[in-house]
Design an enzyme around this catalytic site. Structure first.
Site, PDB file in Angstrom:
ATOM      1  N   CYS A 104      64.765  35.337  67.247  1.00 22.51           N
ATOM      2  CA  CYS A 104      65.642  34.184  67.478  1.00 22.51           C
ATOM      3  C   CYS A 104      65.133  33.474  68.726  1.00 22.51           C
ATOM      4  O   CYS A 104      65.251  34.002  69.837  1.00 22.51           O
ATOM      5  CB  CYS A 104      67.098  34.605  67.662  1.00 22.51           C
ATOM      6  SG  CYS A 104      68.177  33.201  68.095  1.00 22.51           S
ATOM      7  N   MET A 318      66.666  25.857  65.179  1.00 22.43           N
ATOM      8  CA  MET A 318      66.350  27.203  65.636  1.00 22.43           C
ATOM      9  C   MET A 318      65.163  27.133  66.596  1.00 22.43           C
ATOM     10  O   MET A 318      64.230  26.366  66.375  1.00 22.43           O
ATOM     11  CB  MET A 318      65.991  28.101  64.447  1.00 22.43           C
ATOM     12  CG  MET A 318      67.060  28.132  63.357  1.00 22.43           C
ATOM     13  SD  MET A 318      66.990  26.724  62.220  1.00 22.43           S
ATOM     14  CE  MET A 318      65.638  27.230  61.151  1.00 22.43           C
TER      15      MET A 318
END
Length: 396
Positions: A104, A318
């Site tokens: 992430c 993201m």
């Protein structure tokens, strides 16, 4: 009637970039969950509140979106030249599944801050005032991230005037360097472009033949032109997420792209690998109004990008996909590069549903093969709550 009491586990709830997650030190987890496996997954699922057939995660710390259904485990690094090992778990909302296949990028912005505050970084490496350089080993993908964390009076500085589209309030800027971001363990022999091509024709049943750029950088990502799938690149979340047919179409593209990239051996495996690859669609710059009501002008951006995460259109971008965007933009001939106007470039500012983001990348070509030294971007991070999370003692 007998019952099993709850236990408490030391944890910190943090925002990193445009995501939120529950952070743990490895040493604070119950002993059975300190190693990968079913017990660890079950613990994290119960912490977040999954699986939830209602899709709300009401009985846990999750926020019922891919951006807020995340967990992080950190430990002092076992890797030479690194300060901390960072493991990321993307928790499914409606399924009993934790995806460990990728990083992430947004929560990466919080890793350095948490590591310092949690005593995982050698105090000698932390200035009393200035910037601490935290060397992070991203254990999911085996890559190095360098986090530049501001320090004031010996403590992590979290407040500041850095604004990040997709985050309501300003905070301190955290600069991130994703070193050698091409994913070596993914795809054909670890190539940045697993098929060997900058652009491929991908046959997708029910949709047809699509031109795509498939890249392993930051996170495996499939880029497609917006107009080829009926969009213009200015869409906000509801235009995609309220359209069941559109979501099914993107999942079909994702599954067939994953197969072509060598990430899965058969289409059935795509459902067990929800976090990767990502699917994003790109377009040339255009005016639009972001989800906050902010006007984004075509002249202020290089291209438009919208990306899918865990089956839904992401509300911003993201961080790992931003690395893929920056990397692909730096390589002439990819769909991302062409949407940005083509030619060599070392940075792009792209428009996403919440506003804009700039990302840079250093790319070079040797013997026909492309490589990227690093991708660079700025995010911010903040502790939201710290203490303990509680779960039923028989939950894992």
């Amino acid at each position: 009637m007998s019952h099993t009491p709850q236990i408490k586990v030391a944890a910190t709830y943090m925002r990193g970039g445009t995501s939120k997650g529950v952070f743990f030190r490895l040493q604070d987890l119950p002993e059975v969950a300190r190693v990968p496996g079913a017990a660890r997954d079950a613990l994290l699922l119960r912490v977040i509140g999954s699986p939830d057939p209602y899709g709300k995660q009401t009985d846990g710390m999750g926020g019922a979106t891919s951006s807020t259904s995340k967990t992080v485990i950190l430990a002092k690094s076992a890797q030479p030249g690194h300060d901390v090992d960072y493991l990321f778990g993307q928790v499914a909302i409606d399924k009993a599944f934790v995806d460990w296949s990728g990083n992430c990028g947004n929560l990466s912005a919080a890793v350095g801050s948490f590591a310092i505050s949690a005593g995982l970084v050698d105090p000698e490496r932390i200035p009393h005032n200035g910037v601490a350089v935290v060397r992070v080993w991203q254990a999911n993908i085996g890559k190095t991230i360098i986090a530049h964390v501001p320090i004031t009076d010996g403590a992590v500085q979290e407040t500041g005037d850095f604004e990040l589209d997709g985050v309501t309030f300003p905070a301190a800027e955290v600069k991130l360097e994703f070193m050698d971001p091409a994913a070596e363990e993914e795809g054909a022999g670890g190539s940045m472009f697993p098929t060997g091509h900058l652009v491929d024709e991908l046959e997708v049943p029910g949709i047809g033949s699509l031109k795509v750029t498939m890249i392993n950088a930051g996170i495996p990502t499939i880029f497609v032109n917006a107009e080829a799938i009926g969009y213009n690149g200015t869409e906000l979340q509801d235009a995609i997420n309220l359209d069941a047919a559109a979501l099914a179409k993107f999942e079909t593209i994702r599954a067939h792209g994953a197969l072509r990239m060598g990430l899965i051996a058969n289409l059935d495996e795509a459902a067990k690998r929800q976090h990767t690859p990502k699917v994003a669609f790109v377009a040339k710059p255009a005016d639009y109004v972001s989800s906050s009501g902010k006007a984004v002008k075509a002249g202020d951006i290089d291209l438009l990008v919208r990306a899918m995460s865990m089956g839904k259109l992401h509300h911003a971008m993201m961080g790992t996909a931003a690395v893929a965007i920056g990397t692909a933009a730096a390589i002439p001939g990819t769909l991302v590069n062409l949407a940005a106007g083509g030619g060599p470039r070392n940075a792009v500012r792209f428009g996403h549903p919440s506003g804009t983001l700039m990302v840079g990348a250093e790319a070079s070509q040797t013997g026909g093969d492309w490589s990227v030294t690093k991708a660079i971007m700025s995010r911010s991070a903040r502790v939201l709550m710290e203490g303990w999370v509680r779960v039923p003692g028989d939950a894992f």
